[in-house]
Write an enzyme that holds these catalytic residues in place. Structure first.
Site, short mmCIF file in Angstrom:
data_model
loop_
_atom_site.label_atom_id
_atom_site.label_comp_id
_atom_site.label_asym_id
_atom_site.label_seq_id
_atom_site.Cartn_x
_atom_site.Cartn_y
_atom_site.Cartn_z
N CYS A 190 -5.61 -6.53 -2.74
CA CYS A 190 -5.29 -7.81 -3.78
C CYS A 190 -6.51 -8.58 -3.65
O CYS A 190 -6.62 -9.34 -4.47
CB CYS A 190 -3.99 -8.08 -3.95
N THR A 233 12.56 10.58 -0.02
CA THR A 233 12.31 11.56 -0.94
C THR A 233 13.47 12.60 -1.11
O THR A 233 14.54 12.34 -0.43
CB THR A 233 11.09 12.43 -0.81
#
Lengths: 445, 445
Positions: free
Chosen positions: B43, B268
Site C-alpha cells: 500500500c 476453505t
C-alpha cells in the site's frame, strides 16, 4: 399554558430551550441569565486571543432577539436567587433595576454553570482575569490592547491554563505558567505528559512548578520561591465551583461539593426540576455506581436534548451516564482520555496495557508517535480508563475507543475494530488494534 | 513434525507465518513466493514515487534471511502451480532452475493475491507499468529516471489510479488520467466525488472521461476520442484478478470470479486449507448472507492472526465477516466508506441520511466541511453503508461509525457517541451525532 423556566442561558439552558421549542411550538419558555450575554461557545474563547477565532461575535450562537423570534423569552441580567420547589416558583433578581419578583413554572431547568475559583491573593487585582463568560473575554481583550500587554502570568495548567497559554503565546505575548505543585495537567498520567513540557520549552513558555503567588504589588508578583516577576496580566485558571448557592435551602439535593445529582432523565430529586451543565453530576456509563462530574460541553448538549424530550413528553429518551471523553490541544500536543480518573481506577482490580506506535504507516515521512494506555477491568475486560497522547490522530483513537467502550466492547475485542487503512491514516494493525492484541497477551500472564 | 505451507509471501502469507511462529515455536513453516521479494507494504508503494516514502527498503518488513532466523523457510521465485487436497501436497515450480517438485503439508495457507488486469492495447508496451508488487515499483522508478519522464498517462481511477496520480504529480510529472466511462472512483457516491475533480483542476491534472486508449504507437497514444497524446509512461490501474488459476482443478471451491470463499475460521471447503488476502472472499459482518470481497490490508492482517490461531489449536478465535472499511487520500481530499456497495444496498429497504457540517468548531479559522451519508436499514436501524468525504477528520468519522456499527449500534444511537470535544477537533454535537439526530427525524417521516 405549560411553562418552563431555564436558569442560565449559556450552553445547557439555551440549547435545552431551543430543543424544547422544536419539539413543542406552544409551551412557554423563559430563560433567566444573570449576565448580559447568552448562548455562546465558551470553549472557543481562548482561541479569540490569538485570532484563531477571528471575531468574538462568531462565538455567539443566539441573541435574545433571535430567541424572541422563536417565542422564547430571554431575560438577561436576571439572576434566579431562590427556588421554591413546593410552590413551583423562583425568586428572580432583576439586576439592572434591582427589583426582586416571583415567577412560576411547571418545569424548571437548572443550568447555572460554575464560577472561577480565584485565589485570595489575586482577588480585586485589576490585571487578573478568568475566562468563564464572554464578558470576561471582552474585558481581557480590551485590557491586552489598552495596556499593550507583552507578558503574562497564567496560574493553573488545566484546560483553560493550557489553551490560554498557547493562544497568548501565538499572539506574541510571553507567558510564564505557575503551577502550585509539581505536576501539570492532571487529566493525563504523569508519565505521559512529557510532551507538554517539551512544547513549553520549544515555544518559550516559562514554567514554574511548586510555585504560588504570595503577593501582588502593582504590576509585579512576589512568588513563593522568593522571586519577584512582572505580572502586568494574570490569567487565573484554577478551576470552577458550581453556582448552586441559591439552591441551598431549596430542598433540591446537592452533593457536598455543591453539585446537583441527576438521574437518567436529567431529573433532580424533584420530578419537574432538571439540571445539566457544569453544575450537574451524573454517573459513568461504563462503571456502575460511580459519580461523574463532567464540566464538558458534549454531555451538556446531550442532556439538553434529553431534558427537552422528557419535558415534551417523550420519556423514552434517557441517558445511561457518560464516559467523560475529553481532549486538549497544546500547540502540537493532543492529549485525550475518558473514563475514571487515575485515583478512581485504583479502587477496581485492573491491569494496564501500553502501546506506542506511529499514527500512520511508519514508512511515511511525517509519521508521528501515538501512545495509548488502557486500564482493563480484570473481571469484565472493559476499559475503565483510556489515555491517548501524540499529535495528529489522538482524537480519532479516543473517539473510537469511546464508541467501542460505550457499546460494551472489551479491551480484547479492540483487535476487531476495522479501521480505515491507507498509509496516510493508520497501519494495517492500527495502534487501536495493537493495544487489543497486547491486552489479550497480558490477560494470559 | 506438523508442517504448514503458505502460498504467497506478501501481506497475508508472511503475516500468518510470523503469527504462527509466535504461537508455536516448533511447527514447520515454509513460504513459497513466486517473485523475488516478500513481506513488503504494497500500500505504500505509490508514496515512494513522490519521495513521501523515502526509501523503497523502508517498505520491506522482512527478508528471507530474517525469516530464517525465526526458523521459517522462505522460497522465493517458487510458484505453487497445483494443489492436491486429497494428498495434502502441492506442486511447486522452482522458477530459477525450472524444476518442478512436490511438497506436502498438514495445513495450507493460500495467499496468492491478485494480478493487475492490463488492457489488451497496453500489453507488451514497454512504457506500461502496474503497481502490484515491489518489483513493479523498482521497474517504474528506474524507467522514470532513465527516461527523464515528465508526463504520464494514468488509466483508471481506483485506489491505485488516484494515489499514483497524486504522487506522480507531487514528483513534478504532468499527469493525464483516462477513465473509460463518465465517473471516477466508484467507491464513492457520484454526487459526493466533486472534490476529486476540484483537486485535479487545482493540481493541473488533466482528466479525460469516456476515453480509452485505442492504440499505442511508440511513445504516443491514440485515444477513442480521436486525439493523439504523448504517452512516454503509462500506469495501468484497472483492477486486479485473483491468482487462483492454479486451484482450478484442485477441488477447492472458487466463486465464478475465481475468488476463494472462506468461513469464520478462515477455512476453505477443506478443513486444513485456509485462505486470506486479495484472492479470498468472506461476508459482511453487519448484513447476513452477503459476500464481501475486500482486497484490503486490514482484513488480510486480521485473518492472518485468526488463521495462525486456528492452526495452532485455538479454535475460539474467529471472524464474523468484515465491514470493508476503506479510505483514500487524493491531495487534500479524504474519501472513505464501509459496508455494502451502492448497488448492493439498493436491494435492502433503507433510507438515506445526509449531513454536512464543519470538521471542527465552525468559528475556528480552518474549519472545513465534512460530509456523511448513511444508508439505514429500515428494519434494524443498522447502517448498511456509510460514506464520508472531506479533508482532515474523515478517517476519524468513518472509524467511529465502523466501531459503532460492528457492535450493533444503530443509526439512531449515533447521538450517544461521546466524542472528545474541544474546538480544534469537533463540535459539541459532532457530525457523527448530528447524522444520528437526523436519522431519528427521518425515521418518523
Amino acid at each position: 399554558m405549560t411553562k418552563v423556566i431555564a436558569v442560565g442561558g449559556v450552553a445547557g439552558g439555551a440549547t435545552a430551550a431551543s430543543q424544547l421549542r422544536r419539539l413543542d411550538p406552544d409551551i412557554g419558555i423563559t430563560i433567566y441569565e444573570r449576565y448580559e450575554e447568552i448562548s455562546y461557545g465558551s470553549c472557543g474563547m481562548p482561541y479569540h486571543i490569538s485570532g484563531e477565532v477571528e471575531t468574538r461575535d462568531s462565538l455567539v450562537n443566539m441573541t435574545p432577539e433571535k430567541f424572541k423570534q422563536k417565542n422564547i423569552d430571554v431575560k438577561t441580567c436576571h439572576e434566579v436567587i431562590a427556588v421554591h420547589p413546593h410552590n413551583n416558583t423562583v425568586t428572580v433578581l432583576d439586576k439592572k433595576n434591582n427589583i426582586e419578583f416571583i415567577d412560576s413554572y411547571d418545569y424548571l431547568i437548572l443550568s447555572p454553570g460554575g464560577s472561577p475559583r480565584i485565589l485570595p491573593v489575586l482577588k480585586d487585582t485589576p490585571q487578573t482575569f478568568s475566562l468563564n463568560k464572554i464578558e470576561d473575554l471582552d474585558d481581557l481583550m480590551a485590557y491586552i490592547e489598552t495596556h499593550n500587554i507583552s507578558e503574562a502570568l497564567v496560574v493553573g495548567s488545566g484546560f483553560i491554563g493550557l489553551e490560554v497559554t498557547e493562544n497568548l503565546s501565538e499572539r506574541g505575548i510571553s507567558v510564564t505558567m505557575l503551577q502550585h505543585d509539581d505536576r501539570i495537567y492532571k487529566n493525563i498520567e504523569a508519565d505521559m505528559n512529557g510532551m507538554l513540557y517539551e512544547a513549553m520549552n520549544e515555544h518559550g513558555i516559562t514554567l514554574k512548578l511548586n510555585t504560588e503567588i504570595t503577593k501582588i504589588d502593582g504590576e509585579t508578583a512576589e512568588l513563593s520561591n522568593g522571586e519577584t516577576i512582572n505580572a502586568p496580566l494574570i490569567i487565573s485558571g484554577t478551576g470552577i465551583s458550581p453556582n448552586t448557592g441559591f439552591l441551598k435551602s431549596s430542598g433540591i439535593t446537592l452533593t457536598d461539593k455543591g453539585l446537583i445529582p441527576i438521574n437518567k432523565n436529567g431529573q433532580t430529586n424533584f420530578d419537574n426540576i432538571y439540571a445539566l451543565g457544569d453544575a450537574a453530576v451524573t454517573r459513568y456509563q461504563h462503571v456502575p455506581g460511580l459519580n461523574m462530574q463532567s464540566a464538558l460541553a458534549w454531555p451538556a448538549h446531550r442532556l439538553a436534548h434529553i431534558i427537552a424530550n422528557q419535558i415534551s413528553g417523550d420519556s423514552s429518551i434517557t441517558h445511561e451516564g457518560f464516559l467523560g471523553t475529553n481532549i486538549v490541544q497544546f500547540f502540537d500536543c493532543h492529549i485525550a482520555s475518558f473514563g475514571l480518573s487515575e485515583r478512581e481506577v485504583a479502587d477496581i482490580p485492573h491491569f494496564v496495557v501500553d502501546q506506542q506506535q506511529k499514527n500512520k504507516s511508519g514508512y511515511m515521512k511525517n509519521a508521528a508517535p501515538i501512545r495509548i494506555r488502557i486500564y482493563v477491568d480484570k473481571k469484565s475486560g472493559l476499559i475503565l480508563r483510556a489515555a491517548v497522547t501524540g499529535t495528529a490522530g489522538v482524537d480519532k483513537r479516543i473517539d473510537v475507543l469511546a464508541a467501542h467502550t460505550r457499546l460494551g466492547g472489551t479491551a480484547f475485542d479492540l483487535i476487531n475494530i476495522e479501521v480505515a487503512y491507507a498509509p496516510p491514516f493508520s497501519s494495517p494493525k492500527d495502534v487501536i488494534n495493537m493495544v487489543g492484541y497486547k491486552a489479550i497477551e497480558k490477560a494470559k500472564e
